[in-house]
Motif scaffolding. Structure first.
Motif, PDB file in Angstrom:
ATOM      1  N   ALA A 160       0.841  -1.196   0.000  1.00 50.59           N
ATOM      2  CA  ALA A 160       0.000   0.000   0.000  1.00 50.59           C
ATOM      3  C   ALA A 160       0.879   1.249   0.000  1.00 50.59           C
ATOM      4  O   ALA A 160       0.597   2.225  -0.714  1.00 50.59           O
ATOM      5  CB  ALA A 160      -0.930  -0.013   1.210  1.00 50.59           C
ATOM      6  N   GLY A 161       1.951   1.226   0.788  1.00 49.98           N
ATOM      7  CA  GLY A 161       2.878   2.347   0.817  1.00 49.98           C
ATOM      8  C   GLY A 161       3.571   2.563  -0.510  1.00 49.98           C
ATOM      9  O   GLY A 161       3.724   3.699  -0.973  1.00 49.98           O
ATOM     10  N   VAL A 162       3.989   1.481  -1.143  1.00 50.57           N
ATOM     11  CA  VAL A 162       4.631   1.564  -2.459  1.00 50.57           C
ATOM     12  C   VAL A 162       3.707   2.247  -3.464  1.00 50.57           C
ATOM     13  O   VAL A 162       4.106   3.158  -4.207  1.00 50.57           O
ATOM     14  CB  VAL A 162       5.022   0.161  -2.971  1.00 50.57           C
ATOM     15  CG1 VAL A 162       5.395   0.201  -4.454  1.00 50.57           C
ATOM     16  CG2 VAL A 162       6.186  -0.397  -2.154  1.00 50.57           C
ATOM     17  N   LEU A 163       2.455   1.818  -3.486  1.00 49.35           N
ATOM     18  CA  LEU A 163       1.511   2.313  -4.492  1.00 49.35           C
ATOM     19  C   LEU A 163       1.014   3.726  -4.192  1.00 49.35           C
ATOM     20  O   LEU A 163       0.642   4.456  -5.115  1.00 49.35           O
ATOM     21  CB  LEU A 163       0.325   1.365  -4.598  1.00 49.35           C
ATOM     22  CG  LEU A 163       0.633   0.041  -5.299  1.00 49.35           C
ATOM     23  CD1 LEU A 163      -0.466  -0.977  -5.041  1.00 49.35           C
ATOM     24  CD2 LEU A 163       0.807   0.258  -6.802  1.00 49.35           C
ATOM     25  N   MET A 164       1.023   4.123  -2.921  1.00 52.11           N
ATOM     26  CA  MET A 164       0.481   5.432  -2.567  1.00 52.11           C
ATOM     27  C   MET A 164       1.562   6.500  -2.423  1.00 52.11           C
ATOM     28  O   MET A 164       1.261   7.641  -2.061  1.00 52.11           O
ATOM     29  CB  MET A 164      -0.324   5.340  -1.266  1.00 52.11           C
ATOM     30  CG  MET A 164      -1.555   4.452  -1.373  1.00 52.11           C
ATOM     31  SD  MET A 164      -2.649   4.898  -2.755  1.00 52.11           S
ATOM     32  CE  MET A 164      -3.245   6.504  -2.224  1.00 52.11           C
ATOM     33  N   TYR A 199      -1.896  -7.698  -2.803  1.00 49.83           N
ATOM     34  CA  TYR A 199      -1.979  -7.074  -4.118  1.00 49.83           C
ATOM     35  C   TYR A 199      -3.376  -6.499  -4.356  1.00 49.83           C
ATOM     36  O   TYR A 199      -3.513  -5.386  -4.881  1.00 49.83           O
ATOM     37  CB  TYR A 199      -1.624  -8.090  -5.207  1.00 49.83           C
ATOM     38  CG  TYR A 199      -0.237  -8.644  -5.051  1.00 49.83           C
ATOM     39  CD1 TYR A 199       0.879  -7.934  -5.501  1.00 49.83           C
ATOM     40  CD2 TYR A 199      -0.018  -9.875  -4.435  1.00 49.83           C
ATOM     41  CE1 TYR A 199       2.163  -8.440  -5.341  1.00 49.83           C
ATOM     42  CE2 TYR A 199       1.257 -10.391  -4.272  1.00 49.83           C
ATOM     43  CZ  TYR A 199       2.346  -9.663  -4.727  1.00 49.83           C
ATOM     44  OH  TYR A 199       3.613 -10.164  -4.555  1.00 49.83           O
ATOM     45  N   LEU A 200      -4.397  -7.233  -3.957  1.00 50.68           N
ATOM     46  CA  LEU A 200      -5.767  -6.761  -4.147  1.00 50.68           C
ATOM     47  C   LEU A 200      -6.036  -5.516  -3.319  1.00 50.68           C
ATOM     48  O   LEU A 200      -6.629  -4.544  -3.813  1.00 50.68           O
ATOM     49  CB  LEU A 200      -6.758  -7.872  -3.776  1.00 50.68           C
ATOM     50  CG  LEU A 200      -6.719  -9.130  -4.639  1.00 50.68           C
ATOM     51  CD1 LEU A 200      -7.729 -10.162  -4.128  1.00 50.68           C
ATOM     52  CD2 LEU A 200      -7.001  -8.797  -6.109  1.00 50.68           C
ATOM     53  N   ILE A 201      -5.585  -5.520  -2.061  1.00 48.78           N
ATOM     54  CA  ILE A 201      -5.814  -4.370  -1.188  1.00 48.78           C
ATOM     55  C   ILE A 201      -5.033  -3.151  -1.677  1.00 48.78           C
ATOM     56  O   ILE A 201      -5.561  -2.031  -1.737  1.00 48.78           O
ATOM     57  CB  ILE A 201      -5.438  -4.717   0.262  1.00 48.78           C
ATOM     58  CG1 ILE A 201      -6.394  -5.793   0.809  1.00 48.78           C
ATOM     59  CG2 ILE A 201      -5.468  -3.475   1.154  1.00 48.78           C
ATOM     60  CD1 ILE A 201      -5.991  -6.343   2.151  1.00 48.78           C
ATOM     61  N   GLY A 202      -3.764  -3.365  -2.031  1.00 49.01           N
ATOM     62  CA  GLY A 202      -2.937  -2.264  -2.508  1.00 49.01           C
ATOM     63  C   GLY A 202      -3.492  -1.646  -3.793  1.00 49.01           C
ATOM     64  O   GLY A 202      -3.585  -0.417  -3.909  1.00 49.01           O
ATOM     65  N   LEU A 203      -3.880  -2.497  -4.741  1.00 51.88           N
ATOM     66  CA  LEU A 203      -4.427  -1.988  -6.001  1.00 51.88           C
ATOM     67  C   LEU A 203      -5.775  -1.322  -5.780  1.00 51.88           C
ATOM     68  O   LEU A 203      -6.100  -0.340  -6.462  1.00 51.88           O
ATOM     69  CB  LEU A 203      -4.542  -3.132  -7.012  1.00 51.88           C
ATOM     70  CG  LEU A 203      -3.205  -3.648  -7.568  1.00 51.88           C
ATOM     71  CD1 LEU A 203      -3.425  -4.886  -8.419  1.00 51.88           C
ATOM     72  CD2 LEU A 203      -2.518  -2.558  -8.400  1.00 51.88           C
ATOM     73  N   ALA A 204      -6.578  -1.839  -4.834  1.00 52.17           N
ATOM     74  CA  ALA A 204      -7.871  -1.205  -4.540  1.00 52.17           C
ATOM     75  C   ALA A 204      -7.657   0.214  -4.014  1.00 52.17           C
ATOM     76  O   ALA A 204      -8.387   1.146  -4.406  1.00 52.17           O
ATOM     77  CB  ALA A 204      -8.636  -2.056  -3.528  1.00 52.17           C
ATOM     78  N   LEU A 205      -6.665   0.390  -3.139  1.00 53.52           N
ATOM     79  CA  LEU A 205      -6.350   1.733  -2.639  1.00 53.52           C
ATOM     80  C   LEU A 205      -5.909   2.655  -3.770  1.00 53.52           C
ATOM     81  O   LEU A 205      -6.319   3.814  -3.850  1.00 53.52           O
ATOM     82  CB  LEU A 205      -5.262   1.643  -1.570  1.00 53.52           C
ATOM     83  CG  LEU A 205      -5.678   1.126  -0.197  1.00 53.52           C
ATOM     84  CD1 LEU A 205      -4.444   0.927   0.672  1.00 53.52           C
ATOM     85  CD2 LEU A 205      -6.651   2.074   0.473  1.00 53.52           C
TER      86      LEU A 205
END
Length: 209
Positions: A160-164, A199-205
């Protein structure tokens, strides 16, 4: 950690604090100035929105600029408060790097590997730059360590940190997925139903942003 390893953690902590004190008045520069402007907008508007106006929006996720705004709210809108945030991120990078070296190499070899990477010129330069690059590196290293330890909650937070943090986090997430697949095929990580959730949670964010 043994006594020698704790001393190394203490050493790089002292060095990072010294770097913080030496650069405490070094201002934002280059594209860091634009990110500071976006953080100022969030701060001035009292976090009413984490999406900044189109005319100053580069499309990057807001974790870094929001963190800046939070530190300004706590410590005052000062340069040293922004530098304090960077100090904490820098410490996290070196701590995660040290943990990774200990996981991948014999303890004596790991220390030398950590030392060689730690004195790399680009890495040292980035420790002084008020930008989101070190935060992205922290979350990538955090993700790799969590993956190698089969800690899915930490891996979810790291992804989540990587993606945000930055749009380049998408490429980092793809690289982490490929590493994950390779480790799974080599039976170096445990099979679990939780493997897909990060992966699902991170991409959803990210999609929500």
């Amino acid at each position: 950690m043994n006594k020698q390893q704790r001393l190394i953690v203490l050493l790089f902590t002292v060095l990072l604090i010294l770097g913080f004190l030496l650069t405490i008045d070094l201002p934002f520069f280059w594209d860091g100035m634009m990110k500071a402007g976006r953080a100022s907008w969030i701060y001035d508007n009292k976090f009413s929105s984490l999406i900044v106006p189109t005319e100053i929006n580069s499309g990057h996720p807001p974790l870094w600029i929001t963190s800046l705004a939070v530190f300004w709210t706590i410590f005052g809108k000062t340069l040293w408060a922004a530098r304090l945030l960077l100090l904490l991120v820098n410490w996290g990078v070196f701590y995660q790097l040290f943990k990774l070296c200990l996981k991948l190499f014999d303890p004596k070899v790991a220390i030398w590997c950590f030392f060689l990477v730690g004195i790399e010129a680009t890495l040292i330069a980035q420790t002084t730059n008020l930008n989101n690059d070190m935060m992205l590196l922290f979350f990538v290293l955090f993700a790799i360590n969590a993956l190698l330890s089969n800690k899915w909650l930490w891996y979810t937070l790291a992804l989540a940190g990587v993606l945000m943090t930055n749009l380049r986090g998408l490429y980092c997430t793809l690289a982490l997925l490929l590493i994950h697949i390779l480790l799974y095929r080599k039976q170096l990580v445990k099979a679990s139903k939780m493997m897909v959730a990060p992966y699902l949670i991170g991409l959803a964010l990210f999609v929500g942003f």
